[in-house]
Design an enzyme around this catalytic site. Structure first.
Site, PDB file in Angstrom:
ATOM      1  N   GLU A 107       5.985  -4.966   4.614  1.00  0.00           N
ATOM      2  CA  GLU A 107       6.687  -4.067   5.544  1.00  0.00           C
ATOM      3  C   GLU A 107       7.230  -2.813   4.888  1.00  0.00           C
ATOM      4  O   GLU A 107       7.378  -1.782   5.529  1.00  0.00           O
ATOM      5  CB  GLU A 107       7.848  -4.816   6.220  1.00  0.00           C
ATOM      6  CG  GLU A 107       7.388  -5.664   7.373  1.00  0.00           C
ATOM      7  CD  GLU A 107       8.525  -6.513   7.890  1.00  0.00           C
ATOM      8  OE1 GLU A 107       9.580  -5.960   8.240  1.00  0.00           O
ATOM      9  OE2 GLU A 107       8.357  -7.746   7.912  1.00  0.00           O
ATOM     10  N   GLY A 108       7.552  -2.917   3.583  1.00  0.00           N
ATOM     11  CA  GLY A 108       8.029  -1.735   2.860  1.00  0.00           C
ATOM     12  C   GLY A 108       6.960  -0.646   2.896  1.00  0.00           C
ATOM     13  O   GLY A 108       7.225   0.508   3.224  1.00  0.00           O
ATOM     14  N   HIS A 109       5.693  -1.062   2.587  1.00  0.00           N
ATOM     15  CA  HIS A 109       4.588  -0.094   2.629  1.00  0.00           C
ATOM     16  C   HIS A 109       4.370   0.413   4.050  1.00  0.00           C
ATOM     17  O   HIS A 109       4.121   1.591   4.265  1.00  0.00           O
ATOM     18  CB  HIS A 109       3.283  -0.744   2.148  1.00  0.00           C
ATOM     19  CG  HIS A 109       3.316  -1.202   0.724  1.00  0.00           C
ATOM     20  ND1 HIS A 109       3.198  -2.525   0.362  1.00  0.00           N
ATOM     21  CD2 HIS A 109       3.455  -0.515  -0.429  1.00  0.00           C
ATOM     22  CE1 HIS A 109       3.259  -2.627  -0.950  1.00  0.00           C
ATOM     23  NE2 HIS A 109       3.413  -1.430  -1.459  1.00  0.00           N
ATOM     24  N   PHE A 125      -1.636  -5.360  -1.507  1.00  0.00           N
ATOM     25  CA  PHE A 125      -0.850  -6.500  -1.040  1.00  0.00           C
ATOM     26  C   PHE A 125       0.301  -5.964  -0.192  1.00  0.00           C
ATOM     27  O   PHE A 125       1.476  -6.184  -0.483  1.00  0.00           O
ATOM     28  CB  PHE A 125      -0.359  -7.366  -2.202  1.00  0.00           C
ATOM     29  CG  PHE A 125      -0.285  -8.829  -1.806  1.00  0.00           C
ATOM     30  CD1 PHE A 125      -1.456  -9.550  -1.619  1.00  0.00           C
ATOM     31  CD2 PHE A 125       0.921  -9.447  -1.585  1.00  0.00           C
ATOM     32  CE1 PHE A 125      -1.415 -10.889  -1.221  1.00  0.00           C
ATOM     33  CE2 PHE A 125       0.970 -10.779  -1.176  1.00  0.00           C
ATOM     34  CZ  PHE A 125      -0.191 -11.496  -1.008  1.00  0.00           C
ATOM     35  N   LEU A 169      12.485   3.768  -2.213  1.00  0.00           N
ATOM     36  CA  LEU A 169      13.622   3.854  -3.138  1.00  0.00           C
ATOM     37  C   LEU A 169      13.936   2.516  -3.792  1.00  0.00           C
ATOM     38  O   LEU A 169      14.822   2.444  -4.630  1.00  0.00           O
ATOM     39  CB  LEU A 169      14.859   4.355  -2.394  1.00  0.00           C
ATOM     40  CG  LEU A 169      15.077   5.869  -2.481  1.00  0.00           C
ATOM     41  CD1 LEU A 169      16.162   6.306  -1.518  1.00  0.00           C
ATOM     42  CD2 LEU A 169      15.432   6.301  -3.901  1.00  0.00           C
TER      43      LEU A 169
END
Ligand code: PAF
Length: 300
Positions: A35-37, A32, A148
């Protein structure tokens, strides 16, 4: 982009890559993708020849009353995003492939886990450590990339690498945020419109704590009280699970902050539990101004 489901094929492919001298960057996920990934993938692409992305919703890290079955899944969409981002290999095994002998052996994590999310999720980091050790053994990466946002997970990965002597460099990556400051997360889709609006206040509460530190406050209890008071005053829908101020990455409590520290909170909404944190360095050269931490924990 290759899509691999079996450990055997993954072993074969990694052996080929390694023998041709390629460096491997690994981004472990439960899918899923957001943008973090995507930013973890782009950092991995910058630093490594080959980027491997794992997509596996790991059953052993969910408690009996947690959302393993309803955790958001959309492999087709993930595949499209991964392809666009330039991932070389997706490793997408099923539970039988990753746990061929069921749960007959799990890793036990003793340190850095009885605080923050670990305290309210007993066994969670045993499951995380178990799956990561399996994945590290299969993928044999040179560098691993973790957000983080889950700073406790980064601290546990740091400990796994040191305890098990993995020749892997841990690259902690800055939390990606929505415009209003809400940390990006797969679980944000579960917030109602009102909850979503309110959720931006988690980061504002943490920033209040940092502001106090920047004014010279060093007492952990006063910093904690400031963040807690902000959240208690402003949150109408979410229930505070914890507010903590600890050393980082050791996650030890103390009466006053020294060197690198974390201010973290978790808030429970109806269908989603949100976490957020700030990791910063108390740098005497900065004369009271804190810099947010985005560097490596361990330079190898
Ligand atoms: O952060 C996650 O998505 C998971 O905890 C991880 C690291 C992929 C292990 O299942």
């Amino acid at each position: 982009m290759q899509m691999i489901h079996s450990v055997k094929e993954m072993n074969k492919t990694i052996r080929q890559m390694k023998s041709s001298g390629k460096t491997i960057g690994f981004v472990p996920t439960m899918g899923f993708l957001h943008e973090g990934h995507q930013s973890l993938i782009s950092q991995a692409k910058e630093m490594c020849d080959i980027v491997v992305l794992s997509i596996f919703v790991n059953p052993t890290q969910f408690g009996p009353n947690e959302d393993y079955l309803t955790y958001p899944r959309d492999i087709k969409r993930d595949k499209m995003i991964a392809e666009e981002e330039g991932v070389d290999i997706i490793f997408n095994p099923d539970a039988d492939e990753m746990y061929p002998l069921g749960e007959s052996m799990l890793v036990k994590v003793n340190d850095r886990v009885d605080v923050l999310c670990g305290r309210s999720r007993p066994g969670h980091f045993d499951g995380v450590a178990t799956i990561l050790i399996k994945l590290f053994n299969i993928i044999m990466p040179d560098k691993v990339f973790f957000g983080l946002k889950d700073a406790q997970q980064v601290a546990v990965v740091d400990s796994i690498i040191k305890n098990f002597h993995y020749p892997i460099q841990l690259i902690p990556c800055e939390t990606k945020r929505e415009e209003d400051g809400l940390a990006k997360s797969s679980r944000n889709v579960r917030l109602s419109a009102d909850e979503r609006q309110e959720a931006a206040l988690l980061n504002k509460g943490l920033q209040e704590g940092l502001l106090l530190i920047n004014k010279g406050e060093r007492s952990v209890s006063r910093i904690k009280k400031c963040v807690t008071l902000f959240l208690e005053t402003h949150l109408r829908l979410g229930k505070i699970d914890y507010v903590e101020v600890l050393s980082y990455p050791e996650l030890q409590s103390a009466t006053s902050i020294t060197e690198r520290f974390i201010i973290a909170c978790a808030v429970q909404y109806k269908e989603a539990r949100l976490i957020d944190n700030i990791v910063a360095d108390l740098d005497p050269d900065l004369k009271g101004e804190q810099k947010q931490y985005v560097a490596h924990i361990d330079e190898k």
